[in-house]
Design a protein around this motif. Structure first.
Motif, short mmCIF file in Angstrom:
data_model
loop_
_atom_site.label_atom_id
_atom_site.label_comp_id
_atom_site.label_asym_id
_atom_site.label_seq_id
_atom_site.Cartn_x
_atom_site.Cartn_y
_atom_site.Cartn_z
N LYS A 71 0.89 -1.22 0.12
CA LYS A 71 0.07 0.06 -0.01
C LYS A 71 1.03 1.09 -0.15
CE LYS A 71 -3.81 2.39 2.51
NZ LYS A 71 -4.76 1.99 3.81
N ALA A 72 1.90 1.07 0.71
CA ALA A 72 2.89 2.36 0.84
C ALA A 72 3.81 2.43 -0.51
CB ALA A 72 3.55 2.23 2.08
N GLY A 73 3.68 1.43 -1.34
CA GLY A 73 4.51 1.48 -2.56
C GLY A 73 6.27 1.16 -2.26
N ILE A 74 6.22 0.25 -1.23
CA ILE A 74 7.61 -0.30 -1.13
C ILE A 74 7.75 -1.67 -1.74
CG2 ILE A 74 9.14 -1.04 0.83
CD1 ILE A 74 7.66 0.91 2.88
N ALA A 75 8.87 -1.59 -2.67
CA ALA A 75 9.04 -2.91 -3.41
C ALA A 75 9.76 -4.13 -2.33
CB ALA A 75 9.70 -2.73 -4.53
N PHE A 76 9.31 -5.16 -2.53
CA PHE A 76 9.99 -6.21 -1.50
C PHE A 76 9.81 -7.67 -2.16
CE2 PHE A 76 5.34 -5.98 -0.57
CZ PHE A 76 5.01 -7.16 -0.31
N GLU A 77 10.65 -8.43 -1.67
CA GLU A 77 10.50 -9.87 -2.10
C GLU A 77 10.13 -10.79 -1.07
OE1 GLU A 77 13.83 -13.63 -3.60
OE2 GLU A 77 14.37 -11.35 -3.74
N PRO A 78 9.21 -11.42 -0.99
CA PRO A 78 8.69 -12.17 0.15
C PRO A 78 9.70 -13.57 0.54
CG PRO A 78 7.23 -12.39 -1.50
CD PRO A 78 8.15 -11.44 -2.04
N LEU A 79 9.83 -14.00 1.67
CA LEU A 79 10.36 -15.28 2.10
C LEU A 79 9.83 -16.02 3.01
CD1 LEU A 79 13.13 -16.75 1.56
CD2 LEU A 79 14.14 -15.56 3.49
N ASP A 80 8.84 -16.83 2.53
CA ASP A 80 8.13 -17.74 3.29
C ASP A 80 8.03 -17.10 5.07
OD1 ASP A 80 6.97 -19.88 4.44
OD2 ASP A 80 8.68 -21.10 4.93
N ASN A 81 7.17 -16.25 5.18
CA ASN A 81 6.57 -15.56 6.23
C ASN A 81 7.79 -14.49 6.85
OD1 ASN A 81 4.56 -15.11 8.24
ND2 ASN A 81 5.66 -16.59 9.66
N GLY A 82 8.65 -14.15 5.69
CA GLY A 82 9.59 -13.06 6.03
C GLY A 82 9.69 -12.19 4.55
N PHE A 83 10.97 -11.33 4.82
CA PHE A 83 11.26 -10.68 3.45
C PHE A 83 12.70 -10.90 3.30
CE2 PHE A 83 7.96 -8.18 5.65
CZ PHE A 83 7.12 -7.68 4.77
N ALA A 84 12.61 -11.18 1.95
CA ALA A 84 14.15 -11.70 1.56
C ALA A 84 14.82 -10.46 0.90
CB ALA A 84 13.90 -12.62 0.20
N ASP A 88 13.12 -0.33 0.61
CA ASP A 88 13.37 0.66 1.78
C ASP A 88 13.31 -0.11 3.13
OD1 ASP A 88 13.24 2.86 3.42
OD2 ASP A 88 12.04 3.95 2.28
N VAL A 89 14.26 -0.57 3.59
CA VAL A 89 14.35 -1.39 4.86
C VAL A 89 13.81 -0.37 6.04
CG1 VAL A 89 15.90 -2.67 6.39
CG2 VAL A 89 16.22 -2.59 4.00
N PRO A 90 14.43 0.67 6.25
CA PRO A 90 13.77 1.61 7.34
C PRO A 90 12.47 1.71 7.74
CG PRO A 90 15.93 2.53 6.44
CD PRO A 90 15.48 1.48 5.57
N ALA A 91 11.81 1.90 6.32
CA ALA A 91 10.42 2.19 6.14
C ALA A 91 9.62 1.14 6.53
CB ALA A 91 10.01 2.82 4.77
N GLU A 94 9.55 0.23 10.08
CA GLU A 94 8.80 1.15 10.87
C GLU A 94 7.27 0.45 10.82
OE1 GLU A 94 7.44 5.90 10.92
OE2 GLU A 94 8.94 5.15 9.38
N ILE A 95 6.90 0.03 9.53
CA ILE A 95 5.73 -0.60 9.49
C ILE A 95 5.50 -1.82 10.29
CG2 ILE A 95 4.28 -2.01 7.74
CD1 ILE A 95 5.06 -0.15 5.67
N CYS A 96 6.43 -2.51 10.48
CA CYS A 96 6.64 -3.87 11.38
C CYS A 96 6.46 -3.50 12.76
CB CYS A 96 7.78 -4.65 11.14
SG CYS A 96 7.89 -5.71 9.39
N ASP A 97 7.05 -2.39 13.11
CA ASP A 97 6.93 -1.95 14.55
C ASP A 97 5.71 -1.33 14.85
OD1 ASP A 97 9.69 -2.91 14.91
OD2 ASP A 97 10.64 -0.85 14.51
N SER A 98 4.84 -0.71 13.92
CA SER A 98 3.59 0.04 14.21
C SER A 98 2.59 -0.84 14.28
CB SER A 98 3.38 0.69 13.04
OG SER A 98 3.12 0.01 11.78
N LEU A 99 2.60 -2.25 14.15
CA LEU A 99 1.37 -2.90 14.30
C LEU A 99 1.26 -3.08 15.93
CD1 LEU A 99 -0.64 -5.08 13.45
CD2 LEU A 99 0.83 -7.06 13.60
N GLY A 100 -0.12 -2.97 16.42
CA GLY A 100 -0.23 -2.71 17.95
C GLY A 100 -1.79 -3.04 18.19
#
Length: 260
Positions: A71-84, A88-91, A94-100
């Motif tokens: 949704k934020a337009g951050i490109a990523f490659e998934p890795l079986d319940n993670g990110f390979a 934009d790693v800091p962004a 920040e998303i992961c830390d914001s889940l509350g």
């Protein structure tokens, strides 16, 4: 077997009987709903059919993070319940830390309005509604080296250097708890390290397991690409916290401390 309230026949001094409520566990019917949410992705919620009509909600924070990153337009490659990989790693962090707690409560409220519920609108107005405790929380750290073989070499060194990480002295540093090893008030629970290196079944990866009471830390070489460290907390009291969902940020801090 969920916890339920049952009636038990008791007797007065004169021999007359009366019904008494007791808490017990029982095999009962359960209704499971497997859902797909636009923000959280796949999750399930399980309802008990007996009083007090408890329910269990199970979500995957990684699925939530992937949808928020897209949704934020951050490109990523998934890795079986993670990110390979990630653009934009800091962004993304920040998303992961914001889940509350607020996000999880909103998800529950949304779907309780959609799914059949044992509580009517009048019940909720009267104060009969679901509260969310934390029954189990898992936190993970996925570290992806530039050269995959470097991860394998690093992990093999970790196995050699950490066979005693589950000892009380080490565990007290990881979980920030005072561990008493002698005397009448010794800290109860398991303190152990297990190193699994023998491949018995195809696809089994060597792994390092650390146990502390009901908490577990597992480290292994994920799909030959990443070093994965998972911390699972099955009883928040082991970390000196209550089960209230508001303690999720504190549990996350403990989980990341253990992973690092």
């Amino acid at each position: 077997k969920p916890n339920v309230w049952r009636t038990q026949r008791r007797h007065h001094a004169d021999g007359s009987s009366y019904a008494w409520l007791v808490r017990a566990s029982a095999f009962i019917n359960l209704f499971c709903f497997y859902c797909a949410d636009a923000g959280f992705g796949p999750f399930f919620i399980k309802f008990s059919t007996c009083f007090p009509f408890t329910a269990k909600l199970c979500i995957n924070g990684n699925e939530w993070a992937k949808r928020q990153a897209a949704k934020a337009g951050i490109a990523f490659e998934p890795l079986d319940n993670g990110f390979a990989a990630c653009g934009d790693v800091p962004a993304l962090q920040e998303i992961c830390d914001s889940l509350g707690p607020a996000h999880i409560k909103a998800l529950l409220r949304k779907w309780l309005a959609i799914l059949p519920s044992p509580f009517t609108a009048e019940d909720e107005v009267a104060g009969y509604c679901y509260e969310l405790p934390v029954l189990q929380a898992e936190f993970s750290l996925t570290q992806v080296p530039d050269v995959p073989v470097a991860g394998r070499i690093f992990f093999e060194q970790v196995l050699r250097d950490n066979p005693g990480i589950g000892r009380p002295g080490q565990i007290s540093l990881v979980f920030g708890r005072r561990i008493i090893t002698k005397g009448r008030h010794r800290t109860p629970g398991k303190f152990r390290t297990r190193v699994i290196t023998r491949v018995i079944t195809d696809g089994v990866t060597p792994s390092l397991h650390v146990d502390y009471k009901n908490a577990k830390i597992k480290q292994y070489h994920k799909l030959g690409k990443a070093i994965r460290t998972e911390t699972t907390i099955n009883d928040t009291k082991d970390s000196g916290l209550s089960k209230r969902l508001t303690n999720l940020p504190a549990l996350r801090q403990i989980g990341f401390t253990a992973s690092r």
